[in-house]
Scaffold this active site. Structure first.
Site, PDB file in Angstrom:
ATOM      1  N   GLU A  69       0.821  -1.216   0.000  1.00  0.00           N
ATOM      2  CA  GLU A  69       0.000   0.000   0.000  1.00  0.00           C
ATOM      3  C   GLU A  69       0.852   1.263   0.000  1.00  0.00           C
ATOM      4  O   GLU A  69       0.474   2.281  -0.572  1.00  0.00           O
ATOM      5  CB  GLU A  69      -0.963   0.004   1.193  1.00  0.00           C
ATOM      6  CG  GLU A  69      -2.085  -1.032   1.097  1.00  0.00           C
ATOM      7  CD  GLU A  69      -1.680  -2.404   1.636  1.00  0.00           C
ATOM      8  OE1 GLU A  69      -0.482  -2.596   1.962  1.00  0.00           O
ATOM      9  OE2 GLU A  69      -2.557  -3.280   1.741  1.00  0.00           O
ATOM     10  N   PHE A 131     -11.447  -7.438  13.988  1.00  0.00           N
ATOM     11  CA  PHE A 131     -10.372  -7.895  13.110  1.00  0.00           C
ATOM     12  C   PHE A 131     -10.022  -6.806  12.088  1.00  0.00           C
ATOM     13  O   PHE A 131     -10.901  -6.278  11.417  1.00  0.00           O
ATOM     14  CB  PHE A 131     -10.793  -9.182  12.383  1.00  0.00           C
ATOM     15  CG  PHE A 131      -9.737  -9.682  11.428  1.00  0.00           C
ATOM     16  CD1 PHE A 131      -8.500 -10.093  11.885  1.00  0.00           C
ATOM     17  CD2 PHE A 131      -9.977  -9.703  10.062  1.00  0.00           C
ATOM     18  CE1 PHE A 131      -7.517 -10.516  11.011  1.00  0.00           C
ATOM     19  CE2 PHE A 131      -9.005 -10.144   9.176  1.00  0.00           C
ATOM     20  CZ  PHE A 131      -7.766 -10.549   9.655  1.00  0.00           C
ATOM     21  N   GLN A 132      -8.764  -6.488  12.020  1.00  0.00           N
ATOM     22  CA  GLN A 132      -8.241  -5.468  11.097  1.00  0.00           C
ATOM     23  C   GLN A 132      -8.877  -4.096  11.320  1.00  0.00           C
ATOM     24  O   GLN A 132      -9.135  -3.351  10.369  1.00  0.00           O
ATOM     25  CB  GLN A 132      -8.375  -5.916   9.642  1.00  0.00           C
ATOM     26  CG  GLN A 132      -7.500  -7.137   9.358  1.00  0.00           C
ATOM     27  CD  GLN A 132      -7.319  -7.431   7.886  1.00  0.00           C
ATOM     28  OE1 GLN A 132      -8.228  -7.213   7.094  1.00  0.00           O
ATOM     29  NE2 GLN A 132      -6.155  -7.935   7.531  1.00  0.00           N
ATOM     30  N   LYS A 181     -17.348  -1.046   5.884  1.00  0.00           N
ATOM     31  CA  LYS A 181     -17.803  -1.984   4.853  1.00  0.00           C
ATOM     32  C   LYS A 181     -19.328  -1.999   4.716  1.00  0.00           C
ATOM     33  O   LYS A 181     -19.855  -2.047   3.595  1.00  0.00           O
ATOM     34  CB  LYS A 181     -17.294  -3.388   5.191  1.00  0.00           C
ATOM     35  CG  LYS A 181     -17.551  -4.388   4.089  1.00  0.00           C
ATOM     36  CD  LYS A 181     -16.835  -5.691   4.354  1.00  0.00           C
ATOM     37  CE  LYS A 181     -17.079  -6.692   3.234  1.00  0.00           C
ATOM     38  NZ  LYS A 181     -16.367  -7.950   3.468  1.00  0.00           N
ATOM     39  N   MET A 491      24.115   8.694   2.828  1.00  0.00           N
ATOM     40  CA  MET A 491      23.947   9.993   3.474  1.00  0.00           C
ATOM     41  C   MET A 491      24.270   9.916   4.964  1.00  0.00           C
ATOM     42  O   MET A 491      24.856  10.833   5.538  1.00  0.00           O
ATOM     43  CB  MET A 491      22.519  10.511   3.258  1.00  0.00           C
ATOM     44  CG  MET A 491      22.285  11.903   3.775  1.00  0.00           C
ATOM     45  SD  MET A 491      23.487  13.087   3.115  1.00  0.00           S
ATOM     46  CE  MET A 491      22.574  13.768   1.727  1.00  0.00           C
TER      47      MET A 491
HETATM   48  C1  LIG Z   1      12.140   5.632   5.558  1.00  0.00           C
HETATM   49  C2  LIG Z   1      13.432   6.268   5.941  1.00  0.00           C
HETATM   50  N1  LIG Z   1      14.222   5.706   6.875  1.00  0.00           N
HETATM   51  C3  LIG Z   1      15.400   6.282   7.211  1.00  0.00           C
HETATM   52  C4  LIG Z   1      15.798   7.448   6.643  1.00  0.00           C
HETATM   53  C5  LIG Z   1      17.123   8.102   7.038  1.00  0.00           C
HETATM   54  N2  LIG Z   1      18.029   8.183   5.900  1.00  0.00           N
HETATM   55  C6  LIG Z   1      18.156   9.285   5.139  1.00  0.00           C
HETATM   56  S1  LIG Z   1      19.186   9.087   3.847  1.00  0.00           S
HETATM   57  C7  LIG Z   1      19.535   7.505   4.307  1.00  0.00           C
HETATM   58  C8  LIG Z   1      20.463   6.666   3.487  1.00  0.00           C
HETATM   59  C9  LIG Z   1      19.886   6.322   2.175  1.00  0.00           C
HETATM   60  O1  LIG Z   1      20.664   5.317   1.564  1.00  0.00           O
HETATM   61  P1  LIG Z   1      20.539   5.021   0.019  1.00  0.00           P
HETATM   62  O2  LIG Z   1      19.136   4.927  -0.386  1.00  0.00           O
HETATM   63  O3  LIG Z   1      21.406   3.868  -0.312  1.00  0.00           O
HETATM   64  O4  LIG Z   1      21.093   6.364  -0.631  1.00  0.00           O
HETATM   65  P2  LIG Z   1      22.586   6.960  -0.614  1.00  0.00           P
HETATM   66  O5  LIG Z   1      22.631   7.995   0.469  1.00  0.00           O
HETATM   67  O6  LIG Z   1      23.538   5.840  -0.371  1.00  0.00           O
HETATM   68  O7  LIG Z   1      22.725   7.570  -1.978  1.00  0.00           O
HETATM   69  C10 LIG Z   1      18.842   7.163   5.458  1.00  0.00           C
HETATM   70  C11 LIG Z   1      18.953   5.867   6.165  1.00  0.00           C
HETATM   71  C12 LIG Z   1      14.923   8.010   5.695  1.00  0.00           C
HETATM   72  N3  LIG Z   1      15.189   9.179   5.095  1.00  0.00           N
HETATM   73  N4  LIG Z   1      13.770   7.399   5.340  1.00  0.00           N
END
Ligand SMILES: Cc1ncc(C[n+]2csc(CCOP(=O)(O)OP(=O)(O)O)c2C)c(N)n1
Ligand SMILES: [Mg+2]
Length: 595
Positions: A69, A131-132, A181, A491
């Site tokens: 979803e 449920f749900q 529903k 990042m």
């Molecule tokens: C759902 C979610 N969980 C955690 C984060 C924290 N976060 C921001 S950037 C990042 C790393 C992303 O890694 P990747 O997709 O491999 O991209 P890269 O930075 O390596 O290009 C994380 C864990 C986030 N933004 N979103």
């Protein structure tokens, strides 16, 4: 109670009172009446009547089955962001509905018009932990623009009408309609033109006053160092042509927020590209030195301002926004204007005179020439920045739509891909949700089957909604994924490197017994790569290829672009690279890190 009657949304053309039909049929007929042609919907016990009704409208409404979803919600957003129309998604009660929450919150922060329909357990058992059962309206109360739990079948047609109206007018946003529903199964004679009941929702004064437009022109006329700070509000208002006209008339340079990219041509000499934490040096210098900032459809986000008290500290600010709650939320403007940006810019353009800013323009151009985004062009391997610049070059005449995940690859795409038009750039700005890219690309492809749609993704982000590869294959949505695969949460690695002495804390995406997991590896060889995205993609019946030699990149990208079906290009990139420049969180342009 006051009622709102906005004749512009009366689209049914049907007699006010017709034969009784089921609540589910009223929902679907309402979608059709409002011009919806695509819905992203995952079924379950509480939405069976709605899905059954959808089959009766097969000729008018395409139902795309996501594989999660959240993917459905992001696909609806990709549809909405790339078209400007409302995106519609649907899920069953309980886990289906909670799986939508992130995409709803994401739409709220980025002001995306989204209609989320959820099934709910039957009214007799609401509140019994049936449920749900989740009280999804309660869960989503603070992340929607508006929300409904419909307990009377007689309300459905009006609620749907209101939902479309609220989601798409003023500052767009997500609206949740939760329908038990039994209400879906009840019969009623629908009145699709029933008056709306939205007494607190008033848009009538959201037009800039003539005096304010004159005042804005006066401030511009005297400015020696003016800058336009343009955001997603320009895109939402469809005001990019008016913005261009203003810039042509006044010669004021433009910097854009992440959400605003494409609202002004990125390859125009007066474009200063993105500002803020990972924005260009020249944009941040310009805002810091400006004596007038025209803040248009922006919200002074912390990723833009850093330390608020020092942001644009030498400038007067004109802040124009459709949403009064944005004015003075972060920065008190010298001239606050609540109003539609298209109207404001058109009117301003009539009266504005160019400011005496020729010297300023020269100064800004020198910054732009001397301090461009840069990377090591001689690197023996593929740098992510290089891959993006190459993709940008190869797709320059394709009017491509680009989606991203969240992380370094997203920031580099914002820096290196030059968007010339709005609605080509789909990225989770406010919520920063990993996993956004692939489903958003799928939704955009559903809306634009003839356009090239590329998801520039990170390996961590792609894994978060990789099941949507099945959606792309089975629903004939041939998107392309350029995966910038560094086997890390890049990042976060960058922040570890900069602020935590490079101590690796669960940011390596391979097996934990690899020395890389604790930052003691010496690079990743091809056979150590995990997971094998090429094999995964092929398992979903995608074409896929791995590339790591720089000299092969262009040809591999071309193969991806030309492939008729969905295609993943797994680009091996180093994890040691940092997104620069960088203004650390909460700091100022004086703390800007260049290398
Ligand atoms: C759902 C979610 N969980 C955690 C984060 C924290 N976060 C921001 S950037 C990042 C790393 C992303 O890694 P990747 O997709 O491999 O991209 P890269 O930075 O390596 O290009 C994380 C864990 C986030 N933004 N979103
Ligand atoms: Mg990564």
């Amino acid at each position: 109670m006051t009622t709102v009657t906005d004749r512009s949304t009366l689209t049914s053309g049907k007699p006010a009172h017709s034969q009784p039909v089921s609540g589910a049929d009223i929902v679907v007929q309402s979608l059709v009446n409002h011009g919806v042609t695509t819905i992203f919907a995952y079924p379950g016990g509480s939405t069976i009547p709605l899905h059954q009704a959808l089959t009766r409208f097969r000729d008018k409404l395409r139902v795309i089955l996501p594989r999660h979803e959240q993917g459905g919600g992001f696909a609806a957003q990709g549809y909405a962001r790339s078209t400007g129309k409302i995106g519609v998604c649907m899920a069953t009660s309980g886990p289906g509905a909670t799986n939508l929450v992130t995409s709803i919150a994401d739409a709220k922060l980025d002001s995306v018009p989204l209609l989320a329909i959820t099934g709910q357990v039957g009214t007799p058992v609401i509140g019994t932990d049936a449920f749900q059962e989740t009280p999804i309206v309660e869960v989503c109360r603070s992340v929607t623009k508006h929300h409904y739990l419909v307990t009377d079948v007689g309300d459905i047609a009006r609620v749907m009408r209101e939902a479309f109206h609220v989601a798409t007018t003023g500052r767009p946003g997500p609206v949740l309609v939760d329908i038990p529903k039994d209400v879906q199964n009840m019969l009623a004679a629908p009145n699709y033109d029933a008056p709306m009941q939205l007494p607190g929702y008033r848009l009538d004064r959201r037009i800039a006053a003539a005096a304010d437009i004159v005042a804005a022109a006066a401030l511009i006329r005297c400015a020696k160092r003016p800058v336009i700070y343009a955001g997603g509000g320009i895109v939402a208002a469809g005001a990019h042509e008016e913005l261009l006209a203003l810039v042509r008339k006044t010669g004021i340079p433009v910097t854009m927020t992440l959400m605003g990219l494409g609202c002004f041509p990125g390859d125009d000499p007066l474009s200063l590209d993105m500002l803020g934490m990972h924005g260009s040096i020249y944009a941040n210098y310009a805002v810091d030195n400006a004596d007038l900032v025209l803040a248009l459809g922006v919200r002074f986000d912390d990723r833009v301002t850093g330390k608020v008290s020092e942001f644009a500290s030498r400038a007067k600010v004109i802040h124009v926004d459709i949403d009064p709650s944005e004015i003075s939320k972060i920065r008190k403007p010298d001239l606050p204007i609540v109003g539609d940006l298209k109207h404001f810019l058109r009117e301003l353009c009539q009266v504005v005179e160019p400011p005496p800013a020729a010297e300023w323009r020269r100064k800004v151009a020198v910054w732009k020439r001397d301090e461009p985004f840069r990377y090591d062009e001689d690197f023996d391997g593929i740098l992510p920045q290089h891959a993006i610049r190459e993709l940008c070059r190869l797709t320059a005449d394709r009017d491509a739509i680009i989606a991203t995940g969240v992380g370094q690859h997203q920031m580099w795409t914002a820096q290196y891909y030059k968007f010339r038009q709005p609605r080509r750039w789909l990225s989770s700005g406010g919520l920063g949700t990993m996993g956004f890219g692939l489903p958003a690309a799928a939704g955009a492809k559903a809306a634009h089957p003839d356009r090239l749609v590329v998801d520039i993704d990170g390996d961590g982000s792609l894994l978060m909604n990789i099941q949507e590869m099945a959606t792309c294959y089975c629903e004939k949505l041939p998107v392309k994924v350029m995966l910038l695969n560094n086997m890390h949460l890049g990042m976060v690695v960058q922040w570890e490197d900069r602020f935590h002495a490079a101590n690796r804390a669960h940011t390596y995406l391979g097996p934990i017994d690899d020395p890389e997991a604790i930052g003691q590896g010496n690079g990743i060889t091809p056979d150590e790569r995990y997971p094998d995205f090429v094999t995964v993609a092929r398992g979903f019946h995608w074409n896929a290829r791995h590339v790591w030699r720089k000299e092969e990149l262009t040809e591999a990208l071309q193969e991806m672009i030309d492939a008729p079906g969905p295609y993943l290009l797994d680009v091996q990139v180093p994890y040691q690279e940092h997104v620069l420049p960088m203004i650390p969180s909460g700091m100022t342009v004086r703390d800007l890190i260049k290398e």
